[in-house]
Design a protein around this motif. Structure first.
Motif, PDB file in Angstrom:
ATOM      1  N   GLU A 194       0.839  -1.204   0.000  1.00 30.12           N
ATOM      2  CA  GLU A 194       0.000   0.000   0.000  1.00 30.12           C
ATOM      3  C   GLU A 194       0.872   1.252   0.000  1.00 30.12           C
ATOM      4  OE1 GLU A 194      -2.451  -0.602   3.400  1.00 30.12           O
ATOM      5  OE2 GLU A 194      -4.054  -1.596   2.280  1.00 30.12           O
ATOM      6  N   ILE A 195       1.961   1.211   0.749  1.00 32.41           N
ATOM      7  CA  ILE A 195       2.904   2.327   0.762  1.00 32.41           C
ATOM      8  C   ILE A 195       3.501   2.532  -0.627  1.00 32.41           C
ATOM      9  CG2 ILE A 195       5.164   3.099   1.642  1.00 32.41           C
ATOM     10  CD1 ILE A 195       4.432   1.679   4.283  1.00 32.41           C
ATOM     11  N   LEU A 196       3.810   1.440  -1.299  1.00 32.94           N
ATOM     12  CA  LEU A 196       4.359   1.505  -2.655  1.00 32.94           C
ATOM     13  C   LEU A 196       3.362   2.164  -3.610  1.00 32.94           C
ATOM     14  CD1 LEU A 196       6.469   0.641  -4.800  1.00 32.94           C
ATOM     15  CD2 LEU A 196       5.277  -1.553  -4.940  1.00 32.94           C
ATOM     16  N   LEU A 197       2.104   1.705  -3.592  1.00 28.86           N
ATOM     17  CA  LEU A 197       1.090   2.270  -4.473  1.00 28.86           C
ATOM     18  C   LEU A 197       0.842   3.739  -4.154  1.00 28.86           C
ATOM     19  CD1 LEU A 197      -1.008   1.945  -6.693  1.00 28.86           C
ATOM     20  CD2 LEU A 197      -2.631   1.143  -4.973  1.00 28.86           C
ATOM     21  N   ARG A 198       0.837   4.046  -2.878  1.00 26.58           N
ATOM     22  CA  ARG A 198       0.631   5.450  -2.475  1.00 26.58           C
ATOM     23  C   ARG A 198       1.732   6.337  -3.044  1.00 26.58           C
ATOM     24  NH1 ARG A 198      -0.610   7.764   3.598  1.00 26.58           N
ATOM     25  NH2 ARG A 198      -0.542   9.983   3.036  1.00 26.58           N
ATOM     26  N   GLY A 199       2.974   5.868  -2.972  1.00 24.42           N
ATOM     27  CA  GLY A 199       4.087   6.642  -3.494  1.00 24.42           C
ATOM     28  C   GLY A 199       3.946   6.914  -4.979  1.00 24.42           C
ATOM     29  N   VAL A 200       3.553   5.872  -5.741  1.00 26.19           N
ATOM     30  CA  VAL A 200       3.379   6.020  -7.189  1.00 26.19           C
ATOM     31  C   VAL A 200       2.231   6.981  -7.496  1.00 26.19           C
ATOM     32  CG1 VAL A 200       2.685   4.810  -9.300  1.00 26.19           C
ATOM     33  CG2 VAL A 200       4.375   3.784  -7.756  1.00 26.19           C
ATOM     34  N   PHE A 201       1.112   6.830  -6.777  1.00 28.89           N
ATOM     35  CA  PHE A 201      -0.055   7.681  -7.018  1.00 28.89           C
ATOM     36  C   PHE A 201       0.258   9.140  -6.697  1.00 28.89           C
ATOM     37  CE2 PHE A 201      -3.934   9.790  -5.619  1.00 28.89           C
ATOM     38  CZ  PHE A 201      -4.784   9.535  -6.687  1.00 28.89           C
ATOM     39  N   GLU A 202       0.911   9.373  -5.565  1.00 29.95           N
ATOM     40  CA  GLU A 202       1.125  10.749  -5.110  1.00 29.95           C
ATOM     41  C   GLU A 202       2.215  11.480  -5.876  1.00 29.95           C
ATOM     42  OE1 GLU A 202       1.595  10.661  -0.882  1.00 29.95           O
ATOM     43  OE2 GLU A 202      -0.546  10.291  -0.529  1.00 29.95           O
ATOM     44  N   CYS A 203       3.012  10.773  -6.657  1.00 27.08           N
ATOM     45  CA  CYS A 203       3.989  11.502  -7.476  1.00 27.08           C
ATOM     46  C   CYS A 203       3.295  12.180  -8.654  1.00 27.08           C
ATOM     47  CB  CYS A 203       5.134  10.598  -7.920  1.00 27.08           C
ATOM     48  SG  CYS A 203       4.710   9.402  -9.192  1.00 27.08           S
ATOM     49  N   TYR A 204       2.050  11.778  -8.944  1.00 32.78           N
ATOM     50  CA  TYR A 204       1.256  12.436  -9.985  1.00 32.78           C
ATOM     51  C   TYR A 204       0.123  13.275  -9.402  1.00 32.78           C
ATOM     52  CZ  TYR A 204       3.595   9.462 -13.416  1.00 32.78           C
ATOM     53  OH  TYR A 204       4.542   8.859 -14.213  1.00 32.78           O
ATOM     54  N   PHE A 205      -0.470  12.785  -8.318  1.00 31.44           N
ATOM     55  CA  PHE A 205      -1.581  13.494  -7.681  1.00 31.44           C
ATOM     56  C   PHE A 205      -1.252  13.694  -6.203  1.00 31.44           C
ATOM     57  CE2 PHE A 205      -3.480  11.063 -11.187  1.00 31.44           C
ATOM     58  CZ  PHE A 205      -4.110  12.084 -11.888  1.00 31.44           C
ATOM     59  N   PHE A 331       1.515   0.791 -14.337  1.00 31.44           N
ATOM     60  CA  PHE A 331       2.231   0.252 -13.167  1.00 31.44           C
ATOM     61  C   PHE A 331       1.368  -0.780 -12.442  1.00 31.44           C
ATOM     62  CE2 PHE A 331       2.772   0.417  -8.558  1.00 31.44           C
ATOM     63  CZ  PHE A 331       4.088  -0.016  -8.438  1.00 31.44           C
ATOM     64  N   ILE A 332       0.095  -0.445 -12.235  1.00 29.62           N
ATOM     65  CA  ILE A 332      -0.810  -1.353 -11.515  1.00 29.62           C
ATOM     66  C   ILE A 332      -0.906  -2.699 -12.234  1.00 29.62           C
ATOM     67  CG2 ILE A 332      -3.228  -1.749 -10.870  1.00 29.62           C
ATOM     68  CD1 ILE A 332      -3.442   1.304 -10.407  1.00 29.62           C
ATOM     69  N   ILE A 333      -1.100  -2.631 -13.547  1.00 29.86           N
ATOM     70  CA  ILE A 333      -1.323  -3.864 -14.317  1.00 29.86           C
ATOM     71  C   ILE A 333      -0.037  -4.670 -14.477  1.00 29.86           C
ATOM     72  CG2 ILE A 333      -1.950  -4.742 -16.606  1.00 29.86           C
ATOM     73  CD1 ILE A 333      -3.968  -2.419 -16.749  1.00 29.86           C
ATOM     74  N   ARG A 334       1.054  -3.989 -14.776  1.00 27.90           N
ATOM     75  CA  ARG A 334       2.298  -4.724 -15.036  1.00 27.90           C
ATOM     76  C   ARG A 334       2.936  -5.269 -13.768  1.00 27.90           C
ATOM     77  NH1 ARG A 334       7.573  -2.835 -18.614  1.00 27.90           N
ATOM     78  NH2 ARG A 334       8.909  -4.554 -17.958  1.00 27.90           N
ATOM     79  N   PHE A 335       2.838  -4.520 -12.676  1.00 32.29           N
ATOM     80  CA  PHE A 335       3.542  -4.930 -11.449  1.00 32.29           C
ATOM     81  C   PHE A 335       2.608  -5.234 -10.275  1.00 32.29           C
ATOM     82  CE2 PHE A 335       6.590  -2.130 -13.674  1.00 32.29           C
ATOM     83  CZ  PHE A 335       7.666  -2.999 -13.791  1.00 32.29           C
ATOM     84  N   TYR A 336       1.719  -4.293  -9.987  1.00 28.98           N
ATOM     85  CA  TYR A 336       1.060  -4.280  -8.684  1.00 28.98           C
ATOM     86  C   TYR A 336       0.117  -5.460  -8.455  1.00 28.98           C
ATOM     87  CZ  TYR A 336      -0.844  -2.282  -4.424  1.00 28.98           C
ATOM     88  OH  TYR A 336      -1.207  -2.070  -3.120  1.00 28.98           O
ATOM     89  N   VAL A 337      -0.655  -5.818  -9.466  1.00 26.71           N
ATOM     90  CA  VAL A 337      -1.649  -6.886  -9.288  1.00 26.71           C
ATOM     91  C   VAL A 337      -0.989  -8.182  -8.827  1.00 26.71           C
ATOM     92  CG1 VAL A 337      -3.316  -8.353 -10.485  1.00 26.71           C
ATOM     93  CG2 VAL A 337      -3.299  -5.899 -10.901  1.00 26.71           C
TER      94      VAL A 337
END
Length: 540
Positions: A194-205, A331-337
């Motif tokens: 979740e921390i990883l996804l948050r970091g990716v999301f917040e670098c854009y939003f 990112f979500i599709i290639r890695f996160y899922v």
């Protein structure tokens, strides 16, 4: 007057019920179903009449009900403490701010659960006053002592906040001092990702002061105006196609296999469904209504990003928003899922984490922004490459025969004189060291302390004398693997304790001790009767 009083007295005694109604099963069911004493009187009386009983013959009164409820809760709690047998357990905890049961102010609750190969056991949900690392450690130790678990806890699972992980004042560190021995740290892998996804999301939003993401709020408000049959998958974007790097079939097959398994949460299933739709598998598509947009729900962020991008031609987006969503979705599709759904398996943890670091570093050629932020975030959470956790690799079917050989040889050949008294809890990697780090292999993380993993969980290391090629036919290896796959490396069990406390926080009783007894009754009842079907509710 005196003579008139005797007949009414004798009539009262005569009409008093003698048949007991509020049995252990009945009051436990009332507690589980959150039925108050007053409501229970109405329900039980009506059911008794419907079944043809003479209610005058039954003991149905609030005093009897209250007394039986208390006695049942106390008995359940004492029986659970007496009968709980833990073998090499993992201690889980998770804090939650909830309203005080006797007032309007809020207090921190700390549901605490112990897991082992036989399941999970809630041992309490006490309230905290300051929620510092010191207070959490004190509370955990008190519960461990109360339940006689001091010699049976070998590991701990928690969210990776500084309150828990601090080297000096962290709850885990202070708990080790109280127990006078080291524990294996198994931080919640869901929380890490979740921390990883948050970091990716917040670098854009970037996060603002609002609890909601405004883009998601706009989409939620426009959902009724969107034609659900008119969407565009990601493969129609040539640039996104390149970012997926010919992994489409692999990802689709992964989602298909995961959906065959039992999925306990609807949002997990929705992530798999949306991923498949984004990659062109759109047979029988049915979109769910967008859910809460609160910052704390990071799974919801992934669902929103995928859903918005699918309807990008109907929902008005700025050029920046569309491009940013495209990057996040890739990112979500290639890695996160795949990371998310594999992270509950403890044996896969070391290989998955090391492989991800290498792959996301290579991804810099596709998206440098995401590559750098993901590496920065993830390198702070390499707990499962620690010198003890690296032993999990031996039980991962995806690890090659040659790599297992290398690990075994290193374990055998390391001189015990090199053994450190201070276990390294996690691997630390600076950004400047990443190029060197990605050249490492799993066996490079083995130290003289790696062997401690086996003793900690009561595993015989005898199988290490056998060639890995024959481990599947080796009894000691199979027993060891059974132990390892039952180690819990996500904190979902403590989160279930949080949910339970939320449900029963301000109902049935305002007494703190009685509340703890109540939680024992409810968890026991749910284990015994885990379905609403008549067949499972009828005793054999």
């Amino acid at each position: 007057m005196e003579e008139d009083s005797h007949p009414s007295c004798s009539t009262s005694i005569k009409n008093r019920g003698t048949k007991y109604v509020f049995t252990e099963r009945v009051v436990s069911a009332l507690d589980k179903c959150k039925i108050s004493d007053r409501s229970a009187m109405h329900i039980v009386t009506a059911v008794a009449e419907a079944l043809g009983h003479n209610t005058n013959e039954l003991i149905i009164n609030r005093t009897s009900l209250q007394r039986q409820r208390h006695l049942n809760r106390l008995k359940k709690s004492e029986n659970n403490k007496e009968n709980l047998k833990i073998h090499c357990g993992t201690l889980h905890w998770d804090g939650k701010l909830l309203p005080e049961i006797t007032g309007r102010e809020k207090v921190e609750r700390l549901p605490v659960v112990v897991t082992d190969r036989n399941g999970e056991h809630l041992i309490g949900a006490p309230k905290l006053y300051a929620a510092t690392g010191s207070e959490i450690a004190d509370t955990l130790y008190e519960l461990i002592f109360e339940w006689d678990l001091k010699d049976h806890i070998v590991a701990c699972c928690f969210d990776t906040t500084s309150t828990n992980t601090g080297v000096i004042k962290g709850a885990a560190t202070l708990l080790e001092k109280k127990l006078e021995r080291k524990l294996l740290y198994l931080p919640c892998r869901h929380h890490i990702y979740e921390i990883l996804l948050r970091g990716v999301f917040e670098c854009y939003f970037p996060v603002n002061t609002s609890k909601d993401v405004q883009l998601f709020r706009r989409f939620q408000e426009n959902w009724e105006n969107i034609d659900k049959n008119n969407f565009k998958d990601l493969l129609q974007n040539n640039e996104l196609n390149l970012r997926l790097n010919d992994n489409v079939d692999t990802i689709l097959n992964f989602c298909k296999e995961e959906m065959k398994k039992k999925i306990v949460r609807d949002d997990y299933r929705e992530l798999l469904e949306l991923t498949s739709i984004c990659l062109g598998a759109n047979n029988g598509v049915k979109f769910r209504v967008p859910g809460p947009t609160h910052h704390a729900r990071w799974m919801a962020k992934a669902l929103y990003c995928l859903k918005i991008y699918l309807f990008r031609e109907q929902f008005k987006l700025t050029e920046y928003e569309e491009n940013s969503l495209a990057s996040i979705c890739a990112f979500i599709i290639r890695f996160y899922v795949k990371l998310w759904f594999n992270c509950t398996n403890p044996s896969k943890a070391p290989l998955q984490d090391l492989s991800f670091i290498k792959e996301i570093h290579e991804y810099r050629n596709v998206n440098k922004i995401i590559s750098e932020i993901a590496i920065k975030k993830f390198c702070k959470h390499l707990w499962y490459l620690s010198e003890e956790c690296i032993a999990l690799t031996l039980f991962d079917d995806d690890v090659s025969y040659a790599m297992k050989q290398n690990i075994v040889e290193k374990i055998k050949n390391i001189d015990n004189c090199d053994k450190e008294t201070e276990n390294v809890k996690r691997v630390h990697v600076r950004s400047s060291e990443i190029n060197e780090f990605i050249r490492k292999e799993l066996h490079d993380f083995v130290t003289a302390n790696t062997i401690d993993f086996f003793g900690r969980f009561g595993i015989s290391p005898q199988f290490l004398q056998v060639d890995p090629l024959y481990w599947k036919d080796t009894e000691t290896y199979q027993k060891a693997k059974d132990i390892v796959i039952n180690i819990k490396v996500v904190n979902d069990t403590a989160e279930r304790g949080v949910k339970l406390m939320e449900e029963y926080n301000r109902i049935l009783t305002n007494d703190e001790q009685e509340k703890q007894y109540l939680l024992q009754v409810v968890t026991d009842y749910k284990k015994q009767f885990d379905s609403h079907n008549k067949s499972s509710l009828i005793r054999s």
